[in-house]
Write an enzyme that holds these catalytic residues in place. Structure first.
Site, mmCIF file in Angstrom:
data_model
loop_
_atom_site.group_PDB
_atom_site.id
_atom_site.type_symbol
_atom_site.label_atom_id
_atom_site.label_comp_id
_atom_site.label_asym_id
_atom_site.label_seq_id
_atom_site.Cartn_x
_atom_site.Cartn_y
_atom_site.Cartn_z
ATOM 1 N N GLY A 13 0.819 -1.202 0.000
ATOM 2 C CA GLY A 13 0.000 0.000 0.000
ATOM 3 C C GLY A 13 0.852 1.250 0.000
ATOM 4 N N GLY A 17 -0.754 7.982 0.834
ATOM 5 C CA GLY A 17 -0.932 8.126 2.269
ATOM 6 C C GLY A 17 0.286 7.764 3.103
ATOM 7 N N SER A 135 -4.083 0.839 14.137
ATOM 8 C CA SER A 135 -4.937 2.027 14.293
ATOM 9 C C SER A 135 -5.190 2.296 15.760
ATOM 10 C CB SER A 135 -6.269 1.806 13.577
ATOM 11 O OG SER A 135 -7.185 2.840 13.899
ATOM 12 N N TYR A 148 -13.795 -2.666 11.465
ATOM 13 C CA TYR A 148 -12.465 -2.103 11.232
ATOM 14 C C TYR A 148 -11.572 -2.259 12.465
ATOM 15 C CZ TYR A 148 -8.836 1.353 10.221
ATOM 16 O OH TYR A 148 -7.628 1.985 10.019
#
Length: 248
Positions: A13, A17, A135, A148
């Site tokens: 990824g 970002g 996160s 999530y």
């Protein structure tokens, strides 16, 4: 500071970002970097801008993870740094959750991350480093975040167990848990500009430091965990959220 000269790093990824910021920081510190992503044009552009190798690979598809591992083994043989960053958003109340939404998030954030680690363990040099991007929601209990947050909590569990399993090879495994960070992911979730501003205001109101995080700051911490400066750190989670997850 070329503290990572001679190291080979893979960032999943890495086309946008936090992944992009991490790849840029690793590159700036001397590492040879490979980035992945699902969108061909985005991967190619990011690879060109960063002057790194770009590979189109969907972490949510196990076959793609296997192909990525085969490519890296054939081209590079071994790597020193593995940054498992690719992830997707998704949320609803538990009563409104659908199997499709659950599978979409878990296939990328949990299953894909798990098997990325699994497939790359044999390709990691002894003394290497693995960093998961988790996160701060893992430390919170917000409504509509069960899917999530659970996927990220699972990452931290993998991280700690992997730290134990890989310690005999002196491979360190850690995670970074950012809070609200200025990236493209919220726009990709379909939020309009006014919605994004409202969301930013809502988040800032709940962050003691009264600011949104910067992807570049997270990228620097990724590079730190990947360097010899963190040679005695493994199994650790670093929360970077301006105090948002503190119990107040």
């Amino acid at each position: 500071m070329n503290t990572l000269t001679g190291k080979i790093a893979l960032v999943t990824g890495g086309n946008s970002g936090i992944g992009y910021a991490a790849a840029n920081e690793l590159k700036q510190q001397g590492a040879q970097v490979i980035i992945t992503g699902r969108r061909k044009e985005a991967v190619e552009k990011a690879a060109t801008d960063l002057d790194v190798t770009g590979v189109v690979a969907d972490q949510g598809q196990l076959a793609a993870v296997d192909e990525l591992a085969a490519f890296v083994k054939d081209r590079y043989g071994k790597i020193d740094i593995l940054i498992i960053n690719a992830g997707v958003l998704g949320g609803a109340s538990i009563v409104q959750a659908t199997e499709e939404a659950f599978d979409t998030v878990f296939n990328v954030n949990f299953k894909g991350a798990y098997f990325t680690l699994s497939r790359f363990i044999p390709l990691l040099n002894d003394g290497g480093s693995v960093v998961f991007l988790s996160s701060n929601t893992v430390s919170m209990d917000g409504a509509n975040s069960s899917i999530y947050s659970s996927s990220k909590a699972a990452l931290n569990a993998i991280m700690r167990i992997a730290a134990v399993e890989l310690a005999p090879r002196h491979i360190r495994v850690n995670s970074i848990s950012p809070g609200p960070t200025q990236t493209e992911i919220l726009k990709k979730a379909g939020n309009a500009d006014d919605q994004l501003q409202q969301l930013n205001n809502w988040m800032i109101d709940r962050i003691p430091l009264k600011q949104i995080g910067k992807a570049e700051d997270v990228g620097k911490r990724v590079a730190y965990f990947s360097s010899d400066a963190a040679s005695f750190i493994t199994g650790a989670e670093l929360i970077m959220d301006g105090g948002m997850s503190l119990k107040r």
